[in-house]
Structures are given as C-alpha cells and as structure tokens.
Design an enzyme around this catalytic site. Structure first.
Site, PDB file in Angstrom:
ATOM      1  N   VAL A   1       0.856  -1.192   0.000  1.00  0.00           N
ATOM      2  CA  VAL A   1       0.000   0.000   0.000  1.00  0.00           C
ATOM      3  C   VAL A   1       0.891   1.240   0.000  1.00  0.00           C
ATOM      4  O   VAL A   1       1.662   1.463   0.931  1.00  0.00           O
ATOM      5  CB  VAL A   1      -0.941   0.009   1.226  1.00  0.00           C
ATOM      6  CG1 VAL A   1      -1.836   1.241   1.202  1.00  0.00           C
ATOM      7  CG2 VAL A   1      -1.782  -1.262   1.257  1.00  0.00           C
ATOM      8  N   ASP A   2       0.780   2.052  -1.060  1.00  0.00           N
ATOM      9  CA  ASP A   2       1.652   3.219  -1.221  1.00  0.00           C
ATOM     10  C   ASP A   2       0.834   4.391  -1.740  1.00  0.00           C
ATOM     11  O   ASP A   2       0.598   4.515  -2.939  1.00  0.00           O
ATOM     12  CB  ASP A   2       2.792   2.895  -2.186  1.00  0.00           C
ATOM     13  CG  ASP A   2       3.822   4.014  -2.264  1.00  0.00           C
ATOM     14  OD1 ASP A   2       3.624   5.041  -1.587  1.00  0.00           O
ATOM     15  OD2 ASP A   2       4.811   3.873  -3.001  1.00  0.00           O
ATOM     16  N   SER A   3       0.405   5.270  -0.831  1.00  0.00           N
ATOM     17  CA  SER A   3      -0.384   6.435  -1.240  1.00  0.00           C
ATOM     18  C   SER A   3       0.462   7.466  -1.966  1.00  0.00           C
ATOM     19  O   SER A   3      -0.070   8.423  -2.523  1.00  0.00           O
ATOM     20  CB  SER A   3      -1.041   7.079  -0.010  1.00  0.00           C
ATOM     21  OG  SER A   3      -0.055   7.524   0.906  1.00  0.00           O
TER      22      SER A   3
END
EC number: 3.4.23.-
Length: 332
Positions: free
Chosen positions: A126-128
């Site tokens: 998960v990498d915003s």
C-alpha cells in the site's frame, strides 16, 4: 536514556543499526551479551552509560590548526570554522535524539495487505505516494492477465531508479477482504513487489489508511495490515530515502535519452503520464500525438467533465483513434 530500563536499551540497540555497529566497535563486552537480557543488564550497570552516547569533541576538532588573528579574516578559514560549528551542531542534535527519542532510529516497516487477483493470492504494498496501481510482469502472468495487456501503453516508470512499463490491464477483478473491486493495473518489469496499491485505487474507493488501528478501511470494511513476519523479505529492510519522492513516468523515448539503461530501476511508485504508442510502429512514443480531429478538444472536455485528468483523456482518445466511448472505457 537514564529513564530507560536495561531491557529497553537492549531492544533499542538491537533495532538500531547505527547503535549496534558502534557497540560492536567500541564496547565488544556489551555486544557479546546483547542476546542475554540478564547478562546485558549486569554489564550495562558496570559501564558508564554516558560513554555510549558521547562523541568526543575532538572528533571534529582533530586536524583543525590554531589560527592567528590575521588568519581569522581569511575567507577559507572562516569557511572551515563555519563547517566545524555546523558539524558540532549536527553531533549535538544526534546525541539529543539518541538520548531523548531513541525510537526514531528504529525500523519502520512497509504497509502490506493480502489481496486476490483472479483467485491468486498476492501481498499488495500500500503506497499512497504512488499515483498508479502497479503489477509486476511475473505476477501478471501468474494471475492470467497477460492476455489482457494493452502494449500501446508503454513507457518508463521513474523513481529512485527506472523500470520499463510493458503496458496496461484496463480492468481486472481485485478482492480485498470481502470486497470485489474492479482495478486498473500498470504492468512493469521488475520483481521487487508483486503488486503496489496506488493512490488511484485508494482514492477511487475512498480508502482510509488507519495507522492507529493498523488497518486499511474501504467502504466500512477493515483489512488488517500484515505483521512484520508476513512482509516480503525483499522490502522488510527498506530504509527511507530522500530520493524516493517525485515519482513519475516518462515516455520510453525521453527516458532513453537521459539513461542508457531504462530498465535498471526497481522503484515501483509511478505517476501516470505515459501516452500509448501504436503497436509495431517504428516511431518512438510521444506524450500526446498532434491533434488531427477538429473535435478533439470538445471530446477532451467531455471526459474531463466526467472526472478524468485532461492529459489522460487526450492519451486515451489518441489510443482509441478519437472514439469517445472507447476512450472512456480505457479510463474506467
């Protein structure tokens, strides 16, 4: 660190590479008992704790000659004095951080969740900070998505390094928790991460990264982040880097002009700004082909009114040969 117990200090040293290396070099008797809490506590009490935190002031003054009054007005001497003052300030700042906030030297682990793509279980990073959702070429093949790969959407993903973009899968089912969500994947070369869940999907489904409860929340459903032992080993020890910002994608032609090997990078974060190029064409891909349709601007305006990015709308229209409906399906 006087308010910490020997066990807390031992755990901090084990989790801090900087301290661990220094203990091994300067205090081998302490390093020898790091894995024995009782022996460590006894050895710790026999050592002056301030020794572990103090960096001798002579470290930065060594080699600094004394100056006469006339020398003090020399520009080079002033520069050396300024650098010595700066280094002393850096040292003092680090000593203060080690003493008062030792936790900042610990390891921060990446955020991963379990997902399924076409029934295949995948650990998604998960990498915003990445604009596009990424799938590695190997993972795309395992999940049976290579048959849907649109090779017109090629380019180069840029970050700390660069990686070649092989194309796009415009829509595929993604299972997160109990939710089944249509997802668009950018497929790239590289094996560092099977899947990267980027901001496009997080925003599209109004996801919330809840660090307090250690969950990813989507539509009221909570998906727990993986524990340290479940994180893929390749990214378990990634250190933060100032170069990890400003991620983007360039067309292959532009990237090849700036780098002799555009496939050598490993960073997976992307910024979707690649234009599709016609398959089999000998011309290098360009950002946007010159407009030939007199109604192109109005079609772009219609797509923008639907919530799409103007540049992506122009690229999709170019790939769809000006067909508005097909372009819209590319962007969904």
């Amino acid at each position: 660190m006087n308010n910490l117990t020997p066990e807390n200090i031992r755990q901090t040293i084990l989790a801090t590479p900087f301290l661990l290396n220094r203990i091994r070099t300067e205090f081998p008797q302490l390093a020898a008992v790091l894995n024995d809490p009782n022996a460590f506590a006894t050895t710790w009490q026999s050592i002056n704790a301030s020794q572990l935190l103090q960096i001798p002031s002579s470290t930065y003054s060594m080699g600094m000659p004394s100056f006469s009054e006339d020398d003090l007005f020399d520009v080079e001497v002033q520069r050396r004095i300024e650098e010595q003052i700066r280094q002393n300030a850096v040292t003092e700042n680090m000593q203060s951080a080690i003493e008062n906030h030792p936790e900042v030297f610990g390891q921060v682990y990446m955020l991963f969740v379990n997902v399924e793509i076409n029934g295949h279980k995948v650990k998604a990073f998960v990498d915003s900070g990445a604009q596009a959702t990424i799938l590695s070429a190997d993972c795309a093949e395992k999940c049976g998505l290579t048959r849907l790969l649109d090779t017109r959407f090629q380019g180069v993903a840029k970050g700390v390094g660069m990686a070649k973009i092989l194309g796009c899968v415009h829509s595929a089912p993604l299972k997160i928790g109990d939710l089944y969500l249509p997802c668009r994947f950018t497929v790239i070369e590289g094996r560092d991460v099977d899947m990267l869940l980027g901001l496009d999907m997080l925003r599209r489904y109004q996801a919330c990264i809840d660090l307090e409860n250690n969950v990813l929340r989507i539509h009221g459903k909570e998906i727990p982040f993986l524990g340290e032992s479940e994180i893929p080993k390749l990214l378990a020890n990634v250190e933060p880097s100032a170069n990890a910002h400003g991620l983007g994608i360039e067309p292959a032609s532009k990237a090849s002009a700036s780098s002799p090997n555009p496939q050598s990078g490993t960073r997976l974060g992307t910024k979707e700004s690649v234009a599709p190029n016609n398959e089999g064409s000998s011309n290098p891909p360009s950002l946007v082909n010159p407009p030939t349709d007199p109604g192109l601007n109005s079609k772009i305006a219609q797509l923008v009114s639907m919530g799409f990015d103007p540049l992506e709308a122009a690229q999709a229209l170019d790939a769809a040969n000006g067909d508005l409906d097909v372009a819209a399906s590319f962007l969904l």
